[in-house]
Motif scaffolding. Structure first.
Motif, mmCIF file in Angstrom:
data_model
loop_
_atom_site.group_PDB
_atom_site.id
_atom_site.type_symbol
_atom_site.label_atom_id
_atom_site.label_comp_id
_atom_site.label_asym_id
_atom_site.label_seq_id
_atom_site.Cartn_x
_atom_site.Cartn_y
_atom_site.Cartn_z
ATOM 1 N N UNK A 1 0.838 -1.203 0.000
ATOM 2 C CA UNK A 1 0.000 0.000 0.000
ATOM 3 C C UNK A 1 0.869 1.247 0.000
ATOM 4 N N UNK A 2 0.526 2.199 -0.853
ATOM 5 C CA UNK A 2 1.225 3.492 -0.834
ATOM 6 C C UNK A 2 0.324 4.551 -1.459
ATOM 7 N N UNK A 3 0.554 5.792 -1.081
ATOM 8 C CA UNK A 3 -0.254 6.897 -1.608
ATOM 9 C C UNK A 3 0.446 7.636 -2.734
ATOM 10 N N UNK A 4 1.709 7.261 -2.993
ATOM 11 C CA UNK A 4 2.404 7.803 -4.167
ATOM 12 C C UNK A 4 3.131 6.649 -4.861
ATOM 13 N N UNK A 5 3.258 6.708 -6.183
ATOM 14 C CA UNK A 5 3.637 5.509 -6.955
ATOM 15 C C UNK A 5 5.120 5.186 -7.035
ATOM 16 N N UNK A 6 6.006 6.075 -6.602
ATOM 17 C CA UNK A 6 7.430 5.928 -6.941
ATOM 18 C C UNK A 6 8.020 4.589 -6.485
ATOM 19 N N UNK A 7 7.844 4.237 -5.198
ATOM 20 C CA UNK A 7 8.478 3.028 -4.661
ATOM 21 C C UNK A 7 7.846 1.773 -5.258
ATOM 22 N N UNK A 8 6.510 1.752 -5.340
ATOM 23 C CA UNK A 8 5.834 0.564 -5.878
ATOM 24 C C UNK A 8 6.138 0.411 -7.370
ATOM 25 N N UNK A 9 6.268 1.522 -8.110
ATOM 26 C CA UNK A 9 6.697 1.435 -9.515
ATOM 27 C C UNK A 9 8.091 0.817 -9.606
ATOM 28 N N UNK A 10 8.934 1.176 -8.636
ATOM 29 C CA UNK A 10 10.282 0.595 -8.578
ATOM 30 C C UNK A 10 10.231 -0.913 -8.366
ATOM 31 N N UNK A 11 9.312 -1.377 -7.484
ATOM 32 C CA UNK A 11 9.160 -2.819 -7.239
ATOM 33 C C UNK A 11 8.632 -3.511 -8.501
ATOM 34 N N UNK A 12 7.710 -2.830 -9.196
ATOM 35 C CA UNK A 12 7.127 -3.415 -10.419
ATOM 36 C C UNK A 12 8.155 -3.562 -11.542
ATOM 37 N N UNK A 13 9.243 -2.796 -11.448
ATOM 38 C CA UNK A 13 10.284 -2.892 -12.485
ATOM 39 C C UNK A 13 11.500 -3.682 -11.999
ATOM 40 N N UNK A 14 11.456 -4.166 -10.766
ATOM 41 C CA UNK A 14 12.629 -4.819 -10.167
ATOM 42 C C UNK A 14 12.664 -6.315 -10.502
ATOM 43 N N UNK A 15 13.639 -7.022 -9.923
ATOM 44 C CA UNK A 15 13.782 -8.458 -10.189
ATOM 45 C C UNK A 15 12.662 -9.284 -9.561
ATOM 46 N N UNK A 16 11.870 -8.692 -8.620
ATOM 47 C CA UNK A 16 10.769 -9.452 -8.011
ATOM 48 C C UNK A 16 9.408 -8.957 -8.518
ATOM 49 N N UNK A 17 9.386 -8.405 -9.720
ATOM 50 C CA UNK A 17 8.147 -7.802 -10.251
ATOM 51 C C UNK A 17 7.025 -8.831 -10.436
ATOM 52 N N UNK A 18 7.384 -10.096 -10.688
ATOM 53 C CA UNK A 18 6.362 -11.132 -10.918
ATOM 54 C C UNK A 18 6.003 -11.910 -9.657
ATOM 55 N N UNK A 19 6.597 -11.524 -8.520
ATOM 56 C CA UNK A 19 6.400 -12.299 -7.285
ATOM 57 C C UNK A 19 5.031 -12.030 -6.656
ATOM 58 N N UNK A 20 4.623 -10.761 -6.615
ATOM 59 C CA UNK A 20 3.421 -10.386 -5.860
ATOM 60 C C UNK A 20 2.149 -10.522 -6.691
ATOM 61 N N UNK A 21 1.040 -10.690 -6.000
ATOM 62 C CA UNK A 21 -0.269 -10.705 -6.648
ATOM 63 C C UNK A 21 -0.634 -9.261 -7.035
ATOM 64 N N UNK A 22 -0.816 -8.959 -8.334
ATOM 65 C CA UNK A 22 -1.109 -7.569 -8.746
ATOM 66 C C UNK A 22 -2.367 -7.002 -8.092
ATOM 67 N N UNK A 23 -3.320 -7.884 -7.718
ATOM 68 C CA UNK A 23 -4.549 -7.422 -7.069
ATOM 69 C C UNK A 23 -4.288 -6.907 -5.652
ATOM 70 N N UNK A 24 -3.121 -7.267 -5.100
ATOM 71 C CA UNK A 24 -2.794 -6.874 -3.721
ATOM 72 C C UNK A 24 -1.920 -5.627 -3.657
ATOM 73 N N UNK A 25 -1.836 -4.899 -4.753
ATOM 74 C CA UNK A 25 -1.038 -3.666 -4.770
ATOM 75 C C UNK A 25 -1.988 -2.476 -4.906
#
Length: 413
Positions: free
Chosen positions: A67-91
């Motif tokens: 959970x975040x109110x601004x996209x910078x960090x979560x966008x970083x996770x989405x582009x990182x080596x663990x981008x496919x690890x998390x359930x997209x519905x849980x972001x």
């Protein structure tokens, strides 16, 4: 039957630390960055189900909500080596994307406005569990989202799931540096109230002490956020090791917490870890100068103030009068129980730890296996979770800073 735990990562700090934590868990369980079990991970004996569930395609998916109110960090996770690890519905990222502006009230009200979305995500995750034990919340108490939205989530969880445990990993601000965030004491104080009233256990991770440990113990001149986050994730992973590699005791969250907390409000825990190693971005490992590790050596080091992750000013003031209420040492590695007994006897004889007069003066020890998939330079490592009266100085410092911010009593409105 595994008792599942749902992890909530809130704000910049929570998501940065959380992503390091999941990298560590994946490597310890032999899970690839995409969530698939590695070919070599055949030994078993671990409980992956506590923090992961298996999707229809056999992928291991973390029981995590980002959970975040601004996209910078979560966008970083989405582009990182663990981008496919998390359930997209849980972001969840706020549609406005403007963040909370380092303001507790903004984070709290924005959390309130998206209550239905948050509940839907948590409910869905809870339904995947056979026997949900509780929640862990990873956040900072000084910013806007981690403090404000984190506070709202604590109230929401304790109201809706009041029979489930809530444990937090709360990062406290650096007290030795002047902060860019003027309202930091205001954010911290309001979050502390919710941590006191709505959480069952709070693992205090003090940035002041983490910086000091990185500089003095790991010999880093200017530790980066990634390196500090790696320290925090090491503590988080070690504190859950008995849940993931169960032994004959302390193999659920209730057992872990119950032994440390004598009364419900007295639930703020200090941590210590030895021997520490941190990997930087280039993959180079920095470590403390520990050559040989025995059970006695590890347990003795855990009690040394320089290894405890709470600021020096929170201990130095009344080092002689501060008392341990309880201590739990989680020792990882191939350890003979007779060594543990001898080590405890030696520590008792030397009176290394001062305990309260009105409780049992004993160090509890939980033995845990090390992950067979992670190579370690040390035979034995240890984590201490301790309830100590000196934590009050950390709270007093926040109170004093808040009073300075608000001015004299007669000028408050």
């Amino acid at each position: 039957m595994p008792r599942e735990i749902i992890s909530l990562q809130v704000g910049q700090c929570g998501n940065q630390v959380g992503s390091e934590f999941w990298r560590k868990l994946c490597s310890e369980h032999g899970i690839s960055k995409d969530g698939m079990l590695e070919d070599f991970a055949t030994q078993g004996g671990d409980r992956k189900d506590v923090f992961f569930y298996q999707a229809d395609d056999e992928q291991y998916v973390p029981r995590a909500i980002l959970l975040d109110l601004e996209p910078r960090v979560i966008d970083g996770i989405r582009k990182s080596d663990i981008k496919n690890l998390f359930n997209p519905e849980n972001i969840f990222v706020s549609k406005e994307g403007g963040g909370a502006g380092n303001n507790w009230a903004s984070g709290f009200t924005q959390g309130e406005q998206v209550q239905e979305t948050l509940l839907d995500m948590i409910d869905r995750e809870a339904e995947y569990c056979d026997s949900l034990e509780g929640f862990t919340l990873c956040h900072s108490i000084a910013g806007g989202t981690g403090s404000g939205m984190g506070s709202y989530l604590l109230e929401l969880l304790s109201d809706r799931w009041n029979r489930k445990l809530i444990q937090t990993y709360s990062v406290f601000p650096n007290q030795s540096e002047s902060s860019d965030v003027v309202v930091q004491p205001y954010n911290s104080l309001l979050t502390l109230k919710r941590l006191t009233q709505n959480a069952d256990a709070v693992v205090v991770l003090d940035n002041t002490a983490l910086d000091r440990i990185a500089v003095e113990r790991l010999h880093m001149e200017n530790p980066t956020f990634t390196q500090i986050n790696s320290l925090v994730s090491t503590v988080m992973a070690a504190s859950t090791t008995t849940l993931r590699y169960p032994g004959y005791m302390n193999n659920d969250l209730v057992g872990l917490i119950a032994s440390l907390i004598p009364t419900p409000r007295c639930h703020f825990l200090q941590t210590g870890y030895t021997p520490l190693t941190v990997e930087d971005e280039a993959g180079k490992v920095a470590g403390s100068n520990v050559r040989k590790t025995t059970v006695l050596d590890v347990m003795r080091r855990l009690l040394q103030p320089k290894n405890i992750m709470v600021s020096p000013h929170a201990r130095a003031k009344d080092l002689s009068t501060s008392r341990y209420i309880s201590i739990l040492n989680i020792i990882q590695g191939e350890v003979d129980p007779s060594q543990v007994h001898k080590s405890l006897t030696r520590i008792r004889e030397r009176k290394t730890a001062n305990f309260i007069e009105w409780g049992p003066a004993s160090i509890q020890v939980a033995l845990s296996k090390k992950s067979p998939y992670v190579q370690s330079a040390h035979r034995v490592s240890g984590l201490m979770l301790a309830n100590n009266t000196s934590i009050r100085h950390l709270f007093n410092k926040i109170m004093r800073d808040y009073d300075k911010l608000m001015g004299p009593n007669n000028s408050r409105r």
